[in-house]
Design a protein around this motif. Structure first.
Motif, PDB file in Angstrom:
ATOM      1  N   HIS A  56       0.838  -1.202   0.000  1.00  0.00           N
ATOM      2  CA  HIS A  56       0.000   0.000   0.000  1.00  0.00           C
ATOM      3  C   HIS A  56       0.870   1.248   0.000  1.00  0.00           C
ATOM      4  O   HIS A  56       1.224   1.777   1.051  1.00  0.00           O
ATOM      5  CB  HIS A  56      -0.919  -0.037   1.239  1.00  0.00           C
ATOM      6  CG  HIS A  56      -1.980   1.011   1.237  1.00  0.00           C
ATOM      7  ND1 HIS A  56      -3.128   0.915   1.992  1.00  0.00           N
ATOM      8  CD2 HIS A  56      -2.082   2.182   0.577  1.00  0.00           C
ATOM      9  CE1 HIS A  56      -3.890   1.973   1.793  1.00  0.00           C
ATOM     10  NE2 HIS A  56      -3.262   2.777   0.938  1.00  0.00           N
ATOM     11  N   HIS A  58       1.626   5.147  -2.186  1.00  0.00           N
ATOM     12  CA  HIS A  58       1.180   6.159  -3.161  1.00  0.00           C
ATOM     13  C   HIS A  58       2.404   6.984  -3.527  1.00  0.00           C
ATOM     14  O   HIS A  58       2.722   7.966  -2.862  1.00  0.00           O
ATOM     15  CB  HIS A  58       0.105   7.060  -2.562  1.00  0.00           C
ATOM     16  CG  HIS A  58      -1.122   6.330  -2.103  1.00  0.00           C
ATOM     17  ND1 HIS A  58      -2.076   5.853  -2.984  1.00  0.00           N
ATOM     18  CD2 HIS A  58      -1.553   5.997  -0.861  1.00  0.00           C
ATOM     19  CE1 HIS A  58      -3.050   5.268  -2.281  1.00  0.00           C
ATOM     20  NE2 HIS A  58      -2.758   5.327  -1.011  1.00  0.00           N
ATOM     21  N   HIS A 179     -11.029   1.401   0.540  1.00  0.00           N
ATOM     22  CA  HIS A 179     -10.747   2.413   1.564  1.00  0.00           C
ATOM     23  C   HIS A 179     -12.100   2.625   2.212  1.00  0.00           C
ATOM     24  O   HIS A 179     -12.992   3.220   1.614  1.00  0.00           O
ATOM     25  CB  HIS A 179     -10.215   3.693   0.922  1.00  0.00           C
ATOM     26  CG  HIS A 179     -10.156   4.865   1.865  1.00  0.00           C
ATOM     27  ND1 HIS A 179      -9.032   5.636   2.007  1.00  0.00           N
ATOM     28  CD2 HIS A 179     -11.077   5.413   2.698  1.00  0.00           C
ATOM     29  CE1 HIS A 179      -9.263   6.600   2.896  1.00  0.00           C
ATOM     30  NE2 HIS A 179     -10.501   6.493   3.328  1.00  0.00           N
ATOM     31  N   VAL A 234      -8.189  -1.979   3.239  1.00  0.00           N
ATOM     32  CA  VAL A 234      -6.902  -1.309   3.477  1.00  0.00           C
ATOM     33  C   VAL A 234      -6.983  -0.478   4.756  1.00  0.00           C
ATOM     34  O   VAL A 234      -8.075  -0.136   5.226  1.00  0.00           O
ATOM     35  CB  VAL A 234      -6.458  -0.425   2.280  1.00  0.00           C
ATOM     36  CG1 VAL A 234      -6.417  -1.216   0.981  1.00  0.00           C
ATOM     37  CG2 VAL A 234      -7.328   0.817   2.132  1.00  0.00           C
ATOM     38  N   HIS A 235      -5.859  -0.130   5.275  1.00  0.00           N
ATOM     39  CA  HIS A 235      -5.698   0.689   6.495  1.00  0.00           C
ATOM     40  C   HIS A 235      -6.820   0.545   7.531  1.00  0.00           C
ATOM     41  O   HIS A 235      -7.468   1.508   7.904  1.00  0.00           O
ATOM     42  CB  HIS A 235      -5.391   2.156   6.183  1.00  0.00           C
ATOM     43  CG  HIS A 235      -6.256   2.881   5.201  1.00  0.00           C
ATOM     44  ND1 HIS A 235      -7.623   2.833   5.240  1.00  0.00           N
ATOM     45  CD2 HIS A 235      -5.924   3.701   4.172  1.00  0.00           C
ATOM     46  CE1 HIS A 235      -8.085   3.599   4.273  1.00  0.00           C
ATOM     47  NE2 HIS A 235      -7.092   4.126   3.610  1.00  0.00           N
ATOM     48  N   LEU A 260      -1.941  -0.330   9.484  1.00  0.00           N
ATOM     49  CA  LEU A 260      -0.714   0.375   9.107  1.00  0.00           C
ATOM     50  C   LEU A 260       0.187   0.486  10.330  1.00  0.00           C
ATOM     51  O   LEU A 260      -0.295   0.587  11.458  1.00  0.00           O
ATOM     52  CB  LEU A 260      -1.023   1.785   8.601  1.00  0.00           C
ATOM     53  CG  LEU A 260      -2.042   1.915   7.476  1.00  0.00           C
ATOM     54  CD1 LEU A 260      -2.194   3.388   7.098  1.00  0.00           C
ATOM     55  CD2 LEU A 260      -1.641   1.085   6.259  1.00  0.00           C
ATOM     56  N   ASP A 312       0.602   2.676   3.623  1.00  0.00           N
ATOM     57  CA  ASP A 312      -0.130   3.736   2.924  1.00  0.00           C
ATOM     58  C   ASP A 312       0.809   4.917   2.674  1.00  0.00           C
ATOM     59  O   ASP A 312       0.390   6.075   2.748  1.00  0.00           O
ATOM     60  CB  ASP A 312      -1.356   4.177   3.750  1.00  0.00           C
ATOM     61  CG  ASP A 312      -2.362   4.957   2.923  1.00  0.00           C
ATOM     62  OD1 ASP A 312      -2.154   5.127   1.707  1.00  0.00           O
ATOM     63  OD2 ASP A 312      -3.365   5.399   3.517  1.00  0.00           O
ATOM     64  N   CYS A 314       2.403   7.898   1.752  1.00  0.00           N
ATOM     65  CA  CYS A 314       1.913   8.994   0.898  1.00  0.00           C
ATOM     66  C   CYS A 314       2.466  10.261   1.526  1.00  0.00           C
ATOM     67  O   CYS A 314       1.843  10.868   2.399  1.00  0.00           O
ATOM     68  CB  CYS A 314       0.374   8.973   0.907  1.00  0.00           C
ATOM     69  SG  CYS A 314      -0.378  10.057  -0.309  1.00  0.00           S
ATOM     70  N   GLY A 334      -1.890  12.215   4.289  1.00  0.00           N
ATOM     71  CA  GLY A 334      -0.894  11.175   4.055  1.00  0.00           C
ATOM     72  C   GLY A 334       0.322  11.330   4.938  1.00  0.00           C
ATOM     73  O   GLY A 334       0.678  12.435   5.339  1.00  0.00           O
TER      74      GLY A 334
END
Ligand code: DUC
Ligand code: ZN
Ligand code: ZN
Ligand code: ZN
Length: 483
Positions: A56, A58, A179, A234-235, A260, A312, A314, A334
């Protein structure tokens, strides 16, 4: 050119044993006692584990009017510095954009990756074109599709679109991801908080309470169940979402949850910090929670009701975060974590006794390799696997600091955390990318890893059907999703 990792203790998700690992070119070719090669890596006192996989990230993502600051070059450099040898990034078409065109953009972004990577495809809009292109996306080795239930007016998909897309995933043997936050309720809470004069970063957390995540997680699970699709959440950050996943799994549904590292070690008190920059740098969605939620996530990893620890990743610079001065809804969401995920999880998981070393390997690498159908090429130390290996020194220590990190941001949300357990050597498909603790980036070495569908494909069943309220999307021509 052959290499051997000698004198170490191999730790996989299943077992722990002493053996050498022989590598030829990019593959593991033998495991056993007393192996020899031209190049020997002495792993005395170290654990030899499958490289981490972060499913995961970005990297260089257009988001909230800007681009996340780590690109594939700095992002994968940060990854290998922390023992992660593969990332799975989100290919994000702007609403109205062809999925295939978005793949070309992500192909171009990823040419300077140091380690291997794969993509998930985000479904940011819905149409007959998207429906048709999903089959081609699967043919190109991208077999997981992400759905944002939040970011209303931008990336969010409505329930009818999500239902149709999950159904399409089931037909294509693909894995839907969500998400899970109720974007309609978040938008209501944001407007209310702003109207009441709550403009600071702490209001970000108030606008996204655990209930919005719990509700959305339940909804996504029910919809996936209705169409017979598995689901990857996710997360997962709170007990309400974890509870939904746990319950679904008890009923025999194939649902996965991904905490996470940020949510495992940082809590909501970060937003109470009076320093605006400190709090804003930690604005991400979902936000950090209280200790009870953290305990729930740790328990889930121990019990197996949660399977994967990701980041994640980001990253946004302080300057980018300041877009949100005076309006918390404009703070780019993020945080970073790629470089710190494995050392932090080892320190707070293995060193505390919460996780065994084998469980550590499972949640940082092997489980996701299986879930994403790339095991045992990735996530394993076996003959024939890619030589993505971390030689882990359990006695090496450091204090995390932005001063020494690889990531292209000017701070680190884990600044000052002391970690014990660090990579000493890291190999990416047989190439040394960390040598005795020093990062040796190899921009361009990383390759795209295509993945097969997870389940039998039954395209004959597939037929485009317009959802009840098709969204009119104008092609803006602006790649930054305008969000
Ligand atoms: N959450 C974040 O904090 N950043 C990127 C996207 C997301 O869902
Ligand atoms: Zn020898
Ligand atoms: Zn998200
Ligand atoms: Zn994300």
């Amino acid at each position: 050119m052959s290499k051997v990792i000698k004198n170490g203790t191999i730790v996989t998700a299943d077992r722990t044993w002493k053996a050498d690992v022989l590598i030829k070119h990019d593959k593991i070719v033998a495991i056993g006692p007393d192996l020899h090669a031209d190049h020997e890596i002495d792993a005395t006192g170290c654990y030899v584990m499958p490289g981490g996989i972060d499913p995961h990230t970005h990297l260089e993502m257009p988001f909230m009017g800007t681009y996340s600051s780590d690109d594939f070059e700095s992002g994968t450099r940060a990854a290998v510095a922390g023992g992660t040898t593969m990332v799975v990034d989100f290919c994000l078409p702007s609403p109205g954009q062809s999925l295939l065109e978005a793949i070309s953009m992500w192909d171009n972004k990823s040419t300077r990756a140091t380690c291997d990577f794969s993509f998930h495809m985000a479904i940011t809009w819905w149409s007959e074109q998207v429906f048709n292109e999903m089959a081609e996306v699967v043919d190109r080795g991208i077999t997981s599709f992400k759905h944002f239930m939040a970011y209303k007016g931008a990336l969010m998909v409505d329930d009818d679109e999500m239902y149709a897309s999950f159904k399409r995933c089931a037909e294509l043997g693909a894995l839907p991801l969500v998400h899970a936050e109720n974007g309609d309720v978040v938008a209501q809470l944001q407007a209310k908080l702003l109207a009441e004069g709550n403009t600071g970063p702490e209001a970000h957390a108030y606008s996204r309470p655990p209930e919005v995540e719990g509700e959305a997680t339940n909804r996504a699970i029910m919809i996936a169940d209705m169409v017979g699709a598995p689901l990857y959440v996710v997360h997962t950050s709170c007990e309400q979402a974890h509870e939904a996943i746990r319950r679904a799994r008890q009923k025999g549904m194939r649902v996965y949850g991904e905490p996470l590292i940020q949510h495992l070690v940082l809590d909501e008190s970060e937003y109470a910090n009076p320093d605006w920059d400190h709090a804003a740098r930690r604005v991400m969605s979902p936000p950090f929670r209280n200790k009870l939620h953290q305990d729930s996530l740790w328990a889930g990893l121990q019990a197996g009701s949660l399977q994967v620890v990701a980041t994640d990743h980001c990253a946004f610079t302080t300057e980018q975060k300041r877009f949100g001065v005076g309006d918390f809804t404009k703070i780019p969401n993020g945080t970073g974590g790629l470089e710190d995920r494995m050392p932090l999880l080892w320190t707070f998981g293995v060193n505390t006794g919460r996780l065994t070393m084998n469980e550590f390997v499972a949640v940082t690498s092997t489980n996701i390799a299986k879930i994403l159908n790339m095991y045992p090429r990735k996530g394993a130390i076996v003959d024939g696997a890619d030589a993505d290996i971390v030689v882990w020194d359990p006695n090496a220590e450091k204090t995390i600091s932005a001063e020494t990190q690889q990531s292209a941001i000017d701070y680190n949300v884990f600044e000052g955390f002391h970690v014990k357990g660090l990579p000493r050597w890291v190999l990416s498909r047989g190439e040394i990318v960390v040598e005795d603790g020093t990062v040796k980036p190899r921009p361009g070495h990383g390759e795209f890893v295509p993945r097969e569908p997870h389940a039998p494909v039954n395209r004959a069943l597939s037929k485009w059907k317009e959802v009840t309220a098709p969204r009119k999307v104008e092609r803006s021509g602006i790649p930054a999703s305008g969000v």
